[in-house]
Design a protein around this motif. Structure first.
Motif, PDB file in Angstrom:
ATOM      1  N   ASP A 132       0.855  -1.183   0.000  1.00 48.89           N
ATOM      2  CA  ASP A 132       0.000   0.000   0.000  1.00 48.89           C
ATOM      3  C   ASP A 132       0.893   1.236   0.000  1.00 48.89           C
ATOM      4  OD1 ASP A 132      -2.518  -1.250   0.036  1.00 48.89           O
ATOM      5  OD2 ASP A 132      -2.313  -1.669   2.174  1.00 48.89           O
ATOM      6  N   LEU A 133       0.851   1.994  -1.082  1.00 48.51           N
ATOM      7  CA  LEU A 133       1.664   3.202  -1.233  1.00 48.51           C
ATOM      8  C   LEU A 133       0.850   4.371  -0.690  1.00 48.51           C
ATOM      9  CD1 LEU A 133       2.956   2.487  -4.843  1.00 48.51           C
ATOM     10  CD2 LEU A 133       3.901   1.698  -2.662  1.00 48.51           C
ATOM     11  N   GLN A 134       1.202   4.817   0.511  1.00 52.29           N
ATOM     12  CA  GLN A 134       0.370   5.772   1.230  1.00 52.29           C
ATOM     13  C   GLN A 134       0.959   7.176   1.181  1.00 52.29           C
ATOM     14  OE1 GLN A 134      -1.349   4.006   5.002  1.00 52.29           O
ATOM     15  NE2 GLN A 134       0.369   2.615   4.707  1.00 52.29           N
ATOM     16  N   LEU A 135       0.112   8.120   0.846  1.00 47.47           N
ATOM     17  CA  LEU A 135       0.462   9.539   0.881  1.00 47.47           C
ATOM     18  C   LEU A 135      -0.404  10.186   1.954  1.00 47.47           C
ATOM     19  CD1 LEU A 135       1.053  11.896  -2.120  1.00 47.47           C
ATOM     20  CD2 LEU A 135      -0.400  12.621  -0.233  1.00 47.47           C
ATOM     21  N   LEU A 136       0.224  10.727   2.969  1.00 50.62           N
ATOM     22  CA  LEU A 136      -0.484  11.328   4.101  1.00 50.62           C
ATOM     23  C   LEU A 136      -0.331  12.843   4.042  1.00 50.62           C
ATOM     24  CD1 LEU A 136      -1.964  10.885   6.868  1.00 50.62           C
ATOM     25  CD2 LEU A 136       0.303  10.957   7.922  1.00 50.62           C
ATOM     26  N   PHE A 137      -1.437  13.551   4.140  1.00 49.40           N
ATOM     27  CA  PHE A 137      -1.360  15.010   4.253  1.00 49.40           C
ATOM     28  C   PHE A 137      -2.234  15.468   5.410  1.00 49.40           C
ATOM     29  CE2 PHE A 137      -4.762  14.279   1.185  1.00 49.40           C
ATOM     30  CZ  PHE A 137      -5.757  15.168   1.556  1.00 49.40           C
ATOM     31  N   GLU A 138      -1.805  16.551   6.033  1.00 47.25           N
ATOM     32  CA  GLU A 138      -2.479  17.058   7.221  1.00 47.25           C
ATOM     33  C   GLU A 138      -2.404  18.577   7.236  1.00 47.25           C
ATOM     34  OE1 GLU A 138      -0.191  15.185  10.272  1.00 47.25           O
ATOM     35  OE2 GLU A 138       1.388  16.687  10.213  1.00 47.25           O
ATOM     36  N   ILE A 139      -3.348  19.192   7.905  1.00 49.40           N
ATOM     37  CA  ILE A 139      -3.296  20.628   8.168  1.00 49.40           C
ATOM     38  C   ILE A 139      -2.924  20.792   9.630  1.00 49.40           C
ATOM     39  CG2 ILE A 139      -4.642  22.737   8.355  1.00 49.40           C
ATOM     40  CD1 ILE A 139      -6.136  21.989   5.890  1.00 49.40           C
TER      41      ILE A 139
END
Length: 403
Positions: A132-139
């Motif tokens: 699973d190639l995961q891209l995490l983004f957050e504010i």
């Protein structure tokens, strides 16, 4: 810290990934990701949707408002507070805000990011593994402590897909046509005695390795080496112990060389992969044949001189080799069955006909379908379609990533 601005809600509506490389050894992947979010009911907020005299959106903070002391503009959230925690290196290709086409009160935020992202590869089943190639983004507006609260949600009409045509690794990986999306109300770890948690979204593309290369270049040669180790002694006299041992030891060295060649294909991990188990099994068979040849050769060596009556019959020699050959046959059958079953099981988690899930709690979820023409997740269920997977997880089910 007291709240200084109204809570902003960002609704993820579209996500698109173009996976370029997958590096198992360095445990990274590179991708171009398109993210489209809706800022709900915010267009009429002049301080939030802040324009300069030329009508261009600006990144600023407006102080001394009637309702709130400080109001950051929408660009402040996107340009200053939007972060990618698992990015090794990344570049924001585009970041813009436009009025929503279907609602005069909403804004549409578009972000395009390209970069190299870290991913802990799970290689227990290598080379029939799934990643699973995961891209995490957050504010980074901490939940409960930031003066500028933010909330992430996922649209029930989410479109989440990958660019299959631009995926140039088809000879190595099969990529699932839809993305898996997870949304956390807050995600992070406590620091300095506090608890700074950020709203976050995880976009994941699933890839499945094609194992034919390893079957042809590792499994088949190793099977032949171990088979030759068993069969060659049947063609050499029991009295020619040196010839038997020469063949066996040569095959031992060959198996060791193959083991090192495989080690260069995967990262250094503290566990055995599926192919490690197979190579060690074949090396064990070769080692058994070597030991058998040594024991048979005792009769013509120093032990035979010390114990003149020591003798191993031809029947015993043949029987032990047949037992080892039976081990070899069982090993190949076991490998074929195990690898075939794992490859078949991957279809259930990687096929096109998947059901989109909206999970607000671990116990509750609802099913959503997709249109067959686009393969994107939408609100109506239709059979035989390709859909994305959406998970809305509570804070308790989210994993800690950063503060």
């Amino acid at each position: 810290m007291p709240q200084l601005a109204p809570e902003r809600e960002f609704v993820l509506e579209r996500s698109f990934m173009q996976v370029k490389t997958v590096d198992v050894v360095s445990q990274t992947f590179t991708t171009l990701c398109y993210i489209e979010m809706r800022s709900v009911g915010s267009r009429k907020d002049a301080a939030y949707y802040k324009l300069d005299d030329a009508g261009k959106l600006v990144n600023t903070m407006t102080k001394g408002g009637q309702d709130w002391p400080v109001v950051p503009s929408i660009l402040w959230y996107l340009e200053n507070q939007l972060h990618f925690p698992n990015a090794w290196s990344h570049e924001i290709k585009e970041c813009k805000v436009i009025p929503a086409k279907d609602n005069a009160d909403d804004l549409t935020c578009i972000v395009r990011v390209e970069g190299e992202f870290q991913e802990q590869m799970e290689l227990q089943h290598f080379p029939v593994d799934t990643q699973d190639l995961q891209l995490l983004f957050e504010i980074q507006c901490a939940k409960g402590t930031s003066p500028f609260p933010v909330k992430f949600t996922i649209s029930p009409n989410l479109i989440a897909t990958v660019d299959e045509d631009a995926f140039n690794l088809r000879n190595v990986w099969y990529i699932r046509p839809t993305l898996e999306v997870k949304c956390w109300e807050h995600k992070g770890i406590g620091v300095a005695g506090g608890s700074n948690f950020y709203p976050a979204v995880n976009v994941s593309a699933r890839v499945f390795r094609h194992s034919a290369y390893y079957a042809y270049n590792v499994v088949v040669p190793m099977a032949m080496f171990s088979l030759l180790a068993v069969l060659v002694p049947l063609a050499i006299s029991r009295q020619d112990t040196g010839d038997r041992l020469g063949v066996a030891l040569t095959l031992v060295l060959t198996a060791a060389a193959y083991k090192f060649s495989i080690a260069s294909m995967v990262p250094t991990v503290s566990y055995l992969t599926l192919i490690d188990h197979y190579v060690l099994e074949q090396a064990g068979i070769i080692a058994l044949v070597t030991i058998q040849n040594c024991v048979v050769g005792f009769e013509v060596g120093p032990i035979g001189e010390l114990f003149p009556h020591f003798s191993i019959s031809a029947e015993a020699d043949f029987a032990t080799l047949m037992i080892i050959l039976a081990f070899w046959v069982l090993s190949q059958i076991r490998t074929v069955i195990m690898w075939t079953r794992m490859a078949r099981d991957r279809v259930g988690i990687g096929g096109d006909e998947l059901v989109t899930q909206h999970v607000n709690t671990p116990e509750a979820h609802e099913e959503i379908g997709a249109t067959p023409s686009t393969g994107f997740a939408v609100g109506e269920e239709q059979a035989g379609s390709r859909v994305g997977i959406v998970l809305n997880e509570s804070a308790e089910t989210g994993l800690a990533t950063r503060a």
